[in-house]
Design a protein around this motif. Sequence first.
Motif, PDB file in Angstrom:
ATOM      1  N   LEU A 406      -5.929 -16.378 -14.962  1.00  0.00           N
ATOM      2  CA  LEU A 406      -4.927 -17.406 -14.685  1.00  0.00           C
ATOM      3  C   LEU A 406      -4.219 -17.102 -13.365  1.00  0.00           C
ATOM      4  O   LEU A 406      -4.357 -16.024 -12.786  1.00  0.00           O
ATOM      5  CB  LEU A 406      -3.915 -17.465 -15.821  1.00  0.00           C
ATOM      6  N   ARG A 407      -3.434 -18.072 -12.923  1.00  0.00           N
ATOM      7  CA  ARG A 407      -2.772 -17.909 -11.624  1.00  0.00           C
ATOM      8  C   ARG A 407      -1.678 -16.849 -11.679  1.00  0.00           C
ATOM      9  O   ARG A 407      -1.499 -16.077 -10.738  1.00  0.00           O
ATOM     10  CB  ARG A 407      -2.174 -19.247 -11.173  1.00  0.00           C
ATOM     11  N   SER A 408      -0.935 -16.804 -12.793  1.00  0.00           N
ATOM     12  CA  SER A 408       0.191 -15.875 -12.870  1.00  0.00           C
ATOM     13  C   SER A 408      -0.241 -14.418 -12.767  1.00  0.00           C
ATOM     14  O   SER A 408       0.407 -13.621 -12.062  1.00  0.00           O
ATOM     15  CB  SER A 408       0.994 -16.110 -14.146  1.00  0.00           C
ATOM     16  N   PRO A 409      -1.340 -13.973 -13.403  1.00  0.00           N
ATOM     17  CA  PRO A 409      -1.764 -12.583 -13.202  1.00  0.00           C
ATOM     18  C   PRO A 409      -2.170 -12.301 -11.753  1.00  0.00           C
ATOM     19  O   PRO A 409      -1.972 -11.190 -11.263  1.00  0.00           O
ATOM     20  CB  PRO A 409      -2.969 -12.443 -14.145  1.00  0.00           C
ATOM     21  N   LEU A 410      -2.756 -13.318 -11.085  1.00  0.00           N
ATOM     22  CA  LEU A 410      -3.119 -13.127  -9.674  1.00  0.00           C
ATOM     23  C   LEU A 410      -1.876 -12.947  -8.817  1.00  0.00           C
ATOM     24  O   LEU A 410      -1.833 -12.090  -7.921  1.00  0.00           O
ATOM     25  CB  LEU A 410      -3.938 -14.323  -9.184  1.00  0.00           C
ATOM     26  N   ILE A 411      -0.859 -13.764  -9.089  1.00  0.00           N
ATOM     27  CA  ILE A 411       0.407 -13.626  -8.350  1.00  0.00           C
ATOM     28  C   ILE A 411       0.988 -12.237  -8.582  1.00  0.00           C
ATOM     29  O   ILE A 411       1.430 -11.563  -7.645  1.00  0.00           O
ATOM     30  CB  ILE A 411       1.399 -14.724  -8.773  1.00  0.00           C
ATOM     31  N   SER A 412       0.963 -11.801  -9.855  1.00  0.00           N
ATOM     32  CA  SER A 412       1.473 -10.464 -10.177  1.00  0.00           C
ATOM     33  C   SER A 412       0.703  -9.392  -9.418  1.00  0.00           C
ATOM     34  O   SER A 412       1.281  -8.428  -8.900  1.00  0.00           O
ATOM     35  CB  SER A 412       1.372 -10.213 -11.680  1.00  0.00           C
ATOM     36  N   GLN A 413      -0.628  -9.564  -9.346  1.00  0.00           N
ATOM     37  CA  GLN A 413      -1.457  -8.584  -8.649  1.00  0.00           C
ATOM     38  C   GLN A 413      -1.059  -8.453  -7.191  1.00  0.00           C
ATOM     39  O   GLN A 413      -0.850  -7.358  -6.672  1.00  0.00           O
ATOM     40  CB  GLN A 413      -2.924  -9.004  -8.750  1.00  0.00           C
ATOM     41  N   PHE A 414      -0.928  -9.593  -6.513  1.00  0.00           N
ATOM     42  CA  PHE A 414      -0.610  -9.553  -5.087  1.00  0.00           C
ATOM     43  C   PHE A 414       0.830  -9.079  -4.846  1.00  0.00           C
ATOM     44  O   PHE A 414       1.104  -8.388  -3.855  1.00  0.00           O
ATOM     45  CB  PHE A 414      -0.842 -10.931  -4.454  1.00  0.00           C
ATOM     46  N   LEU A 415       1.735  -9.441  -5.750  1.00  0.00           N
ATOM     47  CA  LEU A 415       3.119  -8.962  -5.594  1.00  0.00           C
ATOM     48  C   LEU A 415       3.184  -7.451  -5.807  1.00  0.00           C
ATOM     49  O   LEU A 415       3.941  -6.759  -5.114  1.00  0.00           O
ATOM     50  CB  LEU A 415       4.041  -9.678  -6.584  1.00  0.00           C
ATOM     51  N   ILE A 416       2.406  -6.946  -6.760  1.00  0.00           N
ATOM     52  CA  ILE A 416       2.384  -5.493  -6.983  1.00  0.00           C
ATOM     53  C   ILE A 416       1.841  -4.778  -5.753  1.00  0.00           C
ATOM     54  O   ILE A 416       2.357  -3.735  -5.342  1.00  0.00           O
ATOM     55  CB  ILE A 416       1.552  -5.163  -8.244  1.00  0.00           C
ATOM     56  N   GLU A 417       0.802  -5.330  -5.136  1.00  0.00           N
ATOM     57  CA  GLU A 417       0.294  -4.749  -3.889  1.00  0.00           C
ATOM     58  C   GLU A 417       1.384  -4.733  -2.818  1.00  0.00           C
ATOM     59  O   GLU A 417       1.553  -3.742  -2.100  1.00  0.00           O
ATOM     60  CB  GLU A 417      -0.910  -5.547  -3.389  1.00  0.00           C
ATOM     61  N   SER A 418       2.109  -5.852  -2.706  1.00  0.00           N
ATOM     62  CA  SER A 418       3.185  -5.940  -1.711  1.00  0.00           C
ATOM     63  C   SER A 418       4.270  -4.901  -1.970  1.00  0.00           C
ATOM     64  O   SER A 418       4.743  -4.221  -1.050  1.00  0.00           O
ATOM     65  CB  SER A 418       3.784  -7.343  -1.715  1.00  0.00           C
ATOM     66  N   VAL A 419       4.671  -4.759  -3.245  1.00  0.00           N
ATOM     67  CA  VAL A 419       5.708  -3.787  -3.596  1.00  0.00           C
ATOM     68  C   VAL A 419       5.215  -2.373  -3.344  1.00  0.00           C
ATOM     69  O   VAL A 419       5.974  -1.502  -2.888  1.00  0.00           O
ATOM     70  CB  VAL A 419       6.141  -3.972  -5.065  1.00  0.00           C
ATOM     71  N   MET A 420       3.927  -2.108  -3.630  1.00  0.00           N
ATOM     72  CA  MET A 420       3.372  -0.772  -3.386  1.00  0.00           C
ATOM     73  C   MET A 420       3.431  -0.424  -1.894  1.00  0.00           C
ATOM     74  O   MET A 420       3.826   0.679  -1.518  1.00  0.00           O
ATOM     75  CB  MET A 420       1.923  -0.706  -3.886  1.00  0.00           C
ATOM     76  N   ILE A 421       3.026  -1.384  -1.045  1.00  0.00           N
ATOM     77  CA  ILE A 421       3.083  -1.146   0.399  1.00  0.00           C
ATOM     78  C   ILE A 421       4.520  -0.898   0.834  1.00  0.00           C
ATOM     79  O   ILE A 421       4.806   0.007   1.632  1.00  0.00           O
ATOM     80  CB  ILE A 421       2.473  -2.342   1.161  1.00  0.00           C
ATOM     81  N   THR A 422       5.451  -1.694   0.288  1.00  0.00           N
ATOM     82  CA  THR A 422       6.869  -1.520   0.633  1.00  0.00           C
ATOM     83  C   THR A 422       7.377  -0.171   0.153  1.00  0.00           C
ATOM     84  O   THR A 422       8.168   0.487   0.840  1.00  0.00           O
ATOM     85  CB  THR A 422       7.708  -2.645   0.015  1.00  0.00           C
ATOM     86  N   PHE A 423       6.919   0.264  -1.022  1.00  0.00           N
ATOM     87  CA  PHE A 423       7.340   1.562  -1.544  1.00  0.00           C
ATOM     88  C   PHE A 423       6.832   2.687  -0.640  1.00  0.00           C
ATOM     89  O   PHE A 423       7.576   3.604  -0.301  1.00  0.00           O
ATOM     90  CB  PHE A 423       6.814   1.740  -2.965  1.00  0.00           C
ATOM     91  N   PHE A 424       5.556   2.630  -0.264  1.00  0.00           N
ATOM     92  CA  PHE A 424       5.020   3.648   0.645  1.00  0.00           C
ATOM     93  C   PHE A 424       5.804   3.653   1.957  1.00  0.00           C
ATOM     94  O   PHE A 424       6.125   4.711   2.508  1.00  0.00           O
ATOM     95  CB  PHE A 424       3.537   3.373   0.935  1.00  0.00           C
ATOM     96  N   ALA A 425       6.118   2.437   2.455  1.00  0.00           N
ATOM     97  CA  ALA A 425       6.883   2.331   3.695  1.00  0.00           C
ATOM     98  C   ALA A 425       8.278   2.922   3.531  1.00  0.00           C
ATOM     99  O   ALA A 425       8.801   3.582   4.445  1.00  0.00           O
ATOM    100  CB  ALA A 425       6.980   0.865   4.128  1.00  0.00           C
ATOM    101  N   ALA A 426       8.890   2.704   2.347  1.00  0.00           N
ATOM    102  CA  ALA A 426      10.234   3.234   2.105  1.00  0.00           C
ATOM    103  C   ALA A 426      10.228   4.758   2.095  1.00  0.00           C
ATOM    104  O   ALA A 426      11.146   5.400   2.620  1.00  0.00           O
ATOM    105  CB  ALA A 426      10.774   2.694   0.783  1.00  0.00           C
TER     106      ALA A 426
END
Length: 878
Positions: A406-426
């Motif tokens: 479904l679309r919602s798990p895909l959104i979650s997947q991409f948001l988790i990737e974004s948060v992971m990149i932001t966490f590494f950057a932090a």
Amino acid sequence: MSEVRPPRLFTKFFKWYCKAPLQESILGDLEEAFYTEVESKGQLIARWKYIWTILRFIRPGIVRSLEGTQKLNNYGMIKNNIKIGMRSILRNKVFSILNVTGLSVGLASCLLILIYVKNELSYDTFNANYDRTYRVIQHFGGRGSDLKNEILPTSEYQVWGNAPIAPALQEYYPQIESVFRFTSQFNWLVEYKGNRYQEKDVVFGDSTFYQVFSWDWLAGDAETALVRPSTIILTKKLAEKYFGNENPIGESLLMDGDELFEVTGVFEIPANSHFQVDAIISMSTFKGYRPEIFDAWGYVDFYTYFTLNEQANIHDLSEQIPDFLTKYYDTEYGYTFQFEALKDAYLNSDAGRQPGPVGSKNNIYLFISVAVFILLIACINFINISTARSIDRAKEVAVRKTLGSLRSPLISQFLIESVMITFFAAVIAVVLVSFGHSYLEILTGKQLAVDWLLSPVNLLIGGLLVLVLGVLAGIYPAFILSNYRPIQVLRGSFKNSSKGIWLRKSLVVLQFALSIMLLAGTAIVYQQLKYIRDYDKGFESEQVLVIDYGGDAKVKQNLQFIKSELMKHNAVESVSLSRATPGDFFPNAGTTIEAPTGEMVNKVPYIYEIDEDFVPTYDMNIIAGRNFSKDFPTDTTTALLVNESAARFYGYNNPEDIVGKNFSQWGREGKVIGVVEDFNYVSLHSEVEPLTLRYSIWWSTEKFSVKLKSSDLGGTLSELEAIWKDAVPYYPFNSYFNDISFNDQYEADERFGMIFYSFSILAIFVACLGLFGLTIYTTNQRAKEIGIRKVLGASVQRIVSILSLDFIKLFGIALLLAIPLSYWIMSTWLASFAYQTSISGQVFIFAAIITLAVSLLTMSFKTVSAAMSNPTKILKDE
């Protein structure tokens, strides 16, 4: 009717809560009823009834059972998404590195700027009664002027004032709990066990200091430390200078060679105080020296602070000022005062005669803007690179949707990737901050506390901000990527949408505009700092050595002898005596001068006390009349010089007209003998104010100004020091060059410039990272086009220009946006200088050329290699 539809949002809501077997039949009935209502009562009423019916259907018999639903393992899903996200990050190393680097530099820059801004905003907040502490700002008018009912702009007041207002305030206002006065700094020759030092930051202060200011008290009894005469309290730094690790309480210091002062306390003023002193002598000592000034409303040498009780309102006190003046002030000279909150002392005060350096709100706003710009550029990079890679991720999305995602798990997947990149950057940003903090302290010249960042609350807030930033940076790419239609993608007919392309172009324009604005701002800051360094101040201070003897009484007994000994050196052109030199502290003087109407007009200009050699030593220009001269012995008691501004101040637009007019000043009467061309005796933040120059060498002078003509300044200084030690063996040789001392007034501006330059470079660096990423993606997407063009005979230069043309167009649009915005922002910043450089078109040409050059250079690393690639490798599959 085919164009009319029931509200889609509520239809989806119904499907979400209704049991699956009942959905089709109920929805059919609802839609039939909806269309019937449309025909009979109209679409608006039909929609409201449809919504109301759906809401009414929420009942146990219809709502799907929670027991019958599949329970999802959320933990397992999140863990799986993290694994997939990590694989995606590692698989696309270049883009991941660009994103992480850009975000980490952006976050680190924001944190460092936040540390600096937090320090600027923290001034004086350590005081327990911070919100209830105020100070008196005072205005002294001329003879006969009635000021008590006037409320003047705060720039017309000065913090420096008289002594009697302090006890009068405490007597008149019962709301005042405590009052504390201290004087301006005095020079003292301090001796202990044979070691002599000249101390400059020593003041007289009331014994109530501890009731108003919450300084760190380290030794002694604060309540009694400054009650008795001949007592002194020292800062920790000064106590260690004289006593080392010994206990200084009860020890005595010999002051000015003739009086012992008992050390009764050791204290430390926090670094974020708007004024600093090294020692405080009891005010009762000062009263013993000059008791008459404590009843003199016209004598100016005191700073007055007070605290109110918790029920008091400062506005009530301000409204009673006219009545206060009627009761306590009855002289013929105009005078009034206002109250200024302690919280405004450092950043929001434009009153004159501040007891210490003040900050700049404009600088803070500018730094906050830079921080926002850098973070915005970093987020733009992330969004641009993520959306630009949409075609690469499209097949992944299509396959997962085909397999039932479904679309919602895909959104979650991409948001988790974004948060992971932001966490590494932090995490990397924290490391960068730990290294950059010490560099920032060097740039600012201040101790910048960072321990507040590590408090549990701030760590929690920081974690939430990282999460929010990751979501905000990734939410648009997540929704775009998850919305792809698998049929189009798998058929090979999918392309980037025009909306996505226009979004990227808009963000690139914004990025270019921010970069141009930062570079233009940097150029303007540099121009202004250069302007104030090179500005013709009206005097020459290069190679003018100032020897500060602090007005020592023993030195004054031998002034002419010392002067003649210094003149014997072949590198000395002239020697003068004065109380102050350009850039120094100087007093006001009530001065009466004959006006053009013949009336004697009293005003309060500033005053320099000098000898006859001061004007030529500093190469000042006499534009009317003459200078003091030994040929006129009466000049020492009956002559006065004024500057051009003072001449206008008293009504003479033509400087010649004031020469020969009568004056009266500090008990001396005579004639104005000359007018000195205006010179900037204070920084260029302020216009030249009226100034009188009075002949004096015995009572008030404190400094020698020695004009040198030497190429070997080091050797000359050593020789002059030897001459001084022979002539004045009991007083240390304290010297500095006037041009360096004068430019110290611009230290805060210079430091601001360096900080601004540094963060602007970081912003350009982050922008280049994003541009480099977009260039990589663009060249990859246009690889076949490049190959075909090369086969058809296109040159490398032609291909590079084609690849760069789109960016150049976007750059042109950004330039049109950036010029007016940066002009307005920097004009606001320049307004803090009375003398300012003009903002010319060359500044924006410079910013545009540098931004474009750096951008093209960044893109060239990829565009040139793409243009030089072998087309057969690209087209072999065709």
